[in-house]
Scaffold this active site. Sequence first.
Site, PDB file in Angstrom:
ATOM      1  CB  SER B 284      -0.910   0.001   1.211  1.00 31.33           C
ATOM      2  OG  SER B 284      -1.526   1.257   1.303  1.00 31.33           O
ATOM      3  NE  ARG B 330      -0.990   4.846  -6.865  1.00 31.74           N
ATOM      4  CZ  ARG B 330      -1.943   3.960  -7.070  1.00 31.74           C
ATOM      5  NH1 ARG B 330      -2.211   3.552  -8.283  1.00 31.74           N
ATOM      6  NH2 ARG B 330      -2.632   3.469  -6.069  1.00 31.74           N
ATOM      7  NE  ARG B 435      -6.264   1.706 -11.599  1.00 32.94           N
ATOM      8  CZ  ARG B 435      -6.063   1.421 -10.318  1.00 32.94           C
ATOM      9  NH1 ARG B 435      -6.901   1.838  -9.398  1.00 32.94           N
ATOM     10  NH2 ARG B 435      -5.011   0.715  -9.944  1.00 32.94           N
ATOM     11  CG  LEU B 441     -11.511  -2.605  -6.911  1.00 27.25           C
ATOM     12  CD1 LEU B 441     -11.600  -2.878  -5.418  1.00 27.25           C
ATOM     13  CD2 LEU B 441     -11.215  -3.903  -7.644  1.00 27.25           C
TER      14      LEU B 441
END
Lengths: 252, 642, 212
Positions: B284, B330, B435, B441
């Site tokens: 994570s 990220r 994303r 999901l």
Amino acid sequence: MTTKSIDLSLEIWRQKDSRTTGVFESYQLKSISADMSFLEMLDVLNEKLTREGLDPVAFDHDCREGICGMCGAVVNGIAHGPEPETTLCQLHMRHFCNGDTIVIEPFRSRAFPIRKDLIVDRSALDRIIQAGGYISVNTGGAPDGNAIPIPSATAELAMDAAACIGCGACVASCPNGAAMLFTGAKISQLSLLPQGRPERKERAMAMVSAMDKEGFGNCTNERECEAVCPKGISIRNIARMNREFVKASFFG
Amino acid sequence: MQLKSNVPEGPLAEKWDKHRFSTKLVNPANRRKYKVIVVGTGLAGASAAATLAEQGYEVSSFCIQDSPRRAHSIAAQGGINAAKNYQNDGDSIQRLFYDTIKGGDFRSREANVYRLAQVSNNIIDQCVAQGVPFAREYGGTLANRSFGGAQVSRTFYARGQTGQQLLFGAYSALSRQIKSGKVTMHTRQEMMELVLVDGQARGIVTRDIISGEIASYSADAVILATGGYGNAYFLSTNAMASNVTAAWRAHRMGAGFANPSFVQIHPTCIPVHGSYQSKLTLMSESLRNDGRVWVPKKPGDTRKPGSIPEEERDYYLENKYPSFGNLVPRDVASRNAKEQCDAGKGVGSTQLAVYLDFAEAIRRDGEATILKKYGNLFQMYEKITDSNPLHEPMMIYPAVHYTMGGLWVDYNLMTTIPGLFAIGECNFSDHGANRLGASALMQGLADGYFIIANCIADYFGSTNPDKVSSTLPQFVDARKKCQDRIQKLLRGSKNGPQGKLTVDDIHKELGILLWDHCGMARNKEGLEKALAKLPALQEKFWKDVYIPGKGKELNQSLERAGRLADFLEFAEIIIRDALAREESCGCHLREESQTEENEAKRDDVNYSHVSVWEYQGDGQEPVLHKEELTFENVTPSQRSYK
Amino acid sequence: MWFVSFVKSSIGKKWIMALSGSFLTLFLCSHAAGNATLFSSISLFQAYADQLHSHPLIISVFSKGLTLTFAVHVVTGSLLFLQNRKARNQRYKVKTRAISNSQASSTMIYSGLFILLFIVIHTSVVSFGDHGKIGVTISEMFRSFFVSMFYIIAFIGLAIHLSHGFWSMLQTFGVNHPSYNSLISRLTYIVPLFFLLIFGTIPLLFLFGMVS
């Protein structure tokens, strides 16, 4: 991180297909890094076999992070190997010693026919779920997620049961080849939650009868399933299934 | 190739409602006359197959694993977003829409993203009704956590196994339809070819993984839900069987492929240990809240981390981005880690890792607090690496994680081939160039549960396709094509392995080529080099690869070879796409397009479009088409993390 | 018929094992209570036997019920054993267990069959002998070292059988809860030891001539 490496002797069950009978073959592997996962060790073996013109060992695997439930073999007599709560892909070679002999066998049970080498057919587990491992709601028209409050502890208990990855280690390790932990976990999850209550009787009857039909054995409370379960699912779920089934049988 | 997005007219918030009203429907009694093939049983595929069967269509569902429950959606950890605003912290459909489109760096279609945000709430309700054991507050209501890229708490979760639990929900709905006979389930089948009849998608050809038999199936529409192509890079967080074959075969038959170079690289993965490494494990991102990222200042420093004094450490993220520090997005974190390693400052046995150090956080908050937050992650890390992050710094490295690119689809999720639909990660639609966490999901389930059934009804209602059977010459030809291809793959292996290479040897080479030249940071020179190297690698594959065994048996080497053959072809459009997009955006940095502060510079004037590639035949250069993106409701803004 | 399908199901059979097992355990309790009179004197025991046999109806109903329960337990247990062997048609090359302390559970069929053998011998000598002289019969019987040893070994077998059987019965009935599991795990030792103590002491008392 260690950079230790070990030499191993492997004895692996080789079986061409469902129709032929299998035998154990021995292989030697040198300088296996202790940081490798068990499946990476098998990859190394397969690369070696391929280069030698031999047939590589077929084994099931996919996510390699312990969640998809695809991998699994019996390592030295224990499903998924010696580490507790660990799938084969998450088992690392540092748990073995230099010079060890490792015996690798497929999951064995009448309900799991062997397809090739270590690959077995576990579709019987899917058929148990198809018999009733669901809540019969169609898409659309569901009430608001918060419409039914569910105590946090109940949700956690349901989650404990729902964590099952369907790998089949419980069946493989059970001296009776029973699928009670698998079936019990799903029946438990859905009977604990209020959403699953309306169908609980039909579900228990249908799933247990599907389980019996597939040729799984009967539970004799040996507790092996719980001991090898990579997700630590408790046999308390089997007790809960027993209650659900008896209630459904007598008062259904 | 015509790229008609078919976005309905009208105000953004009303488009979906209006569209549903204006599209054609199929009478419930007539639905059983239509056959639909769904390939893949992840969140999108399983939910679509179940939903279509519930509505009355005849569905055939295919998966590559031994059970539909094992699709790689299962590995998603964090959670699923929805605009429920249960926390009363200012969330709304509009905000989820805005966060998602901004997170995607303004490279996605407004109308699609808005629809995604609209149906997000229904997903949660549906999953709760199915018995997904979401985390609850003590009062019994649903709990939420916050996630990157959002200032509200809107992520629903089931421990660290949200993907698994949502997948089991969809799998249970699918199982119910299998039991009822409305879905015919085909497990251990790999899609090898798409079959067109009169330009419409009318079926597929599959290879049975157990027996090696080639079979074809006909239908009135085909839905691909076959996931992403991250495994082109060999090492990724994807499952081993994840591949591009289904999407690529569709592309070869005429489906446009959109934005193939949009590949998300996740900064906090457990690094590579050795050449035997088969996959990477994600941890994570929340770890960066308390961990400090550093490398030794001196390249090639092999001392243990504990014996490197403070002044000889380079906390490069904190130094370079003083206001965001270790919490940069990220892509920035990933890119900088690779930069440091390329400069020789990487740590660990492979020198492909940077430290993530919790020592200061432990000194500040105490071991107990840190363990409470990250205990399970530390455990997971220790299980894999045998090192305890409490005592020595973690080592992390970026890894390929998610692919935003995919088959181009219009508002109806239909590709450029009539009757061929793509849903979930397989399509390109909603995440733009990047994303956000907990959105994959959401998109998979939105497509499968709430969107595709309307699109299918509209397609059948407006085209009323004729019946076809798999005895048509098109099916016979497609089966033959697959058999020939398998023979071609095995042709070079008759004389044994001497002087030959294994499938993985070549896949690793392809992986390194893409990682080095088409990873987080790209430049024209590198991309051109990669593109030049690719034909030789392809040739090497067809000439030198050794595949043991036969075609008509369980042959895992042959399976991998088939997938690699497609990755090798597909790699060309990844590189070409990266080459054509001369701007930095979302996940990637184009080195030629930087601000003065060396930050990513997006170029909205020239690149505010979706790049769609059209296949022209073997050895022919693919053609690039563009779908211009127009923003009527949001104003694209530049990011800055300094 | 729902009852037939219940009985034929896997859980149904387990339930029959547990139910018959719990009846047999209740019988053991009453048997132990009766036998405990021997701790006082043979004559008290003889009086208890005489009193019991003065109610032939009760004896008849109980002995038939007991035989039936016992037969059901043995037949179902054997059936389960055979079915389970078939369900695991291939054995593993390496035979290990993931849990320790599995001896009692994995030998249920053998301890059970041994108890069956014991009961056949025991009943043919004691139950079908002369009730009027039962006190004499057993005191003569237990004078023999080998008979006493056979009885003690059988009681140890019974204790082993019970140590798994008692817990297994509760699990089958669905009694498994964290709040009670520590109590239950203690009972899995206490219950078999209790019976071993009472039944096992009797031959020892005779052997050492300590019965009045």
